[in-house]
Design a protein around this motif. Sequence first.
Motif, PDB file in Angstrom:
ATOM      1  N   SER A 118       0.827  -1.211   0.000  1.00  0.00           N
ATOM      2  CA  SER A 118       0.000   0.000   0.000  1.00  0.00           C
ATOM      3  C   SER A 118       0.856   1.254   0.000  1.00  0.00           C
ATOM      4  O   SER A 118       1.879   1.325   0.703  1.00  0.00           O
ATOM      5  CB  SER A 118      -0.897   0.041   1.242  1.00  0.00           C
ATOM      6  N   THR A 140      -2.572  -8.101  -2.727  1.00  0.00           N
ATOM      7  CA  THR A 140      -3.420  -6.920  -2.877  1.00  0.00           C
ATOM      8  C   THR A 140      -2.532  -5.688  -3.004  1.00  0.00           C
ATOM      9  O   THR A 140      -1.541  -5.537  -2.293  1.00  0.00           O
ATOM     10  CB  THR A 140      -4.410  -6.741  -1.704  1.00  0.00           C
ATOM     11  N   ASN A 142      -2.788  -1.507  -3.102  1.00  0.00           N
ATOM     12  CA  ASN A 142      -3.588  -0.305  -2.859  1.00  0.00           C
ATOM     13  C   ASN A 142      -2.705   0.909  -3.068  1.00  0.00           C
ATOM     14  O   ASN A 142      -1.695   1.061  -2.378  1.00  0.00           O
ATOM     15  CB  ASN A 142      -4.139  -0.284  -1.420  1.00  0.00           C
ATOM     16  N   ASN A 143      -3.097   1.769  -4.000  1.00  0.00           N
ATOM     17  CA  ASN A 143      -2.326   2.990  -4.271  1.00  0.00           C
ATOM     18  C   ASN A 143      -0.859   2.678  -4.533  1.00  0.00           C
ATOM     19  O   ASN A 143       0.033   3.268  -3.935  1.00  0.00           O
ATOM     20  CB  ASN A 143      -2.480   4.001  -3.134  1.00  0.00           C
ATOM     21  N   ILE A 162      -5.485  -8.359  -6.435  1.00  0.00           N
ATOM     22  CA  ILE A 162      -6.567  -7.395  -6.272  1.00  0.00           C
ATOM     23  C   ILE A 162      -5.920  -6.033  -6.217  1.00  0.00           C
ATOM     24  O   ILE A 162      -5.083  -5.772  -5.349  1.00  0.00           O
ATOM     25  CB  ILE A 162      -7.368  -7.654  -4.965  1.00  0.00           C
ATOM     26  N   THR A 164      -6.357  -1.727  -6.364  1.00  0.00           N
ATOM     27  CA  THR A 164      -7.184  -0.521  -6.304  1.00  0.00           C
ATOM     28  C   THR A 164      -6.277   0.696  -6.270  1.00  0.00           C
ATOM     29  O   THR A 164      -5.173   0.656  -5.731  1.00  0.00           O
ATOM     30  CB  THR A 164      -8.097  -0.508  -5.058  1.00  0.00           C
ATOM     31  N   GLY A 165      -6.733   1.779  -6.856  1.00  0.00           N
ATOM     32  CA  GLY A 165      -5.998   3.035  -6.798  1.00  0.00           C
ATOM     33  C   GLY A 165      -4.685   3.019  -7.537  1.00  0.00           C
ATOM     34  O   GLY A 165      -3.746   3.693  -7.140  1.00  0.00           O
TER      35      GLY A 165
END
Length: 166
Positions: A118, A140, A142-143, A162, A164-165
């Motif tokens: 992240s 995962t 994130n960003n 997965i 996102t961002g």
Amino acid sequence: MKKTLFIASLAFAAFTSFASAADILVNTTATGTPDGLTAETAYTTIVDAVNAANDGDRILVDAGTYDVSAQLNLNEAISIVGQGAVTVKALTDYGTTNGTKHMLIAFAGTEATPIELSNITFDCDTKCYGLQAYGNAYLTLNNVTITNSKGAGLTVNGSTVIATGL
């Protein structure tokens, strides 16, 4: 009595596995003997923090640029979390050989306990490929930003990612 003992055993097992997860700190300006436990004794490299991490640990990386001269292999379900503007930058040419050419490879993780990245920029500086999830890994993002890769920024081989961002 057996039922109470069984429930107590489950509670103890859940507590000990939760209690074993740790926050590991990384800061380029730490000056103490590195153990990752305090700001003064934080690891100064992400590589050292990853090498010290166990399943469930969370690596908290303070803002800064962190040079990496060889592929990071994530064999534990850990989290690496940027705390501010964090850049991980390739320092040397990694070559083109499979198994050593990526900045980071995720080998572990499950849906319940994924590897998590992240708030990090991975700058390959045209010296390596980006990130890879390999062999049933669960990752995962994130960003996360991946820049200047020699080839694919993200490679997924038999794994779940997965994102996102991005």
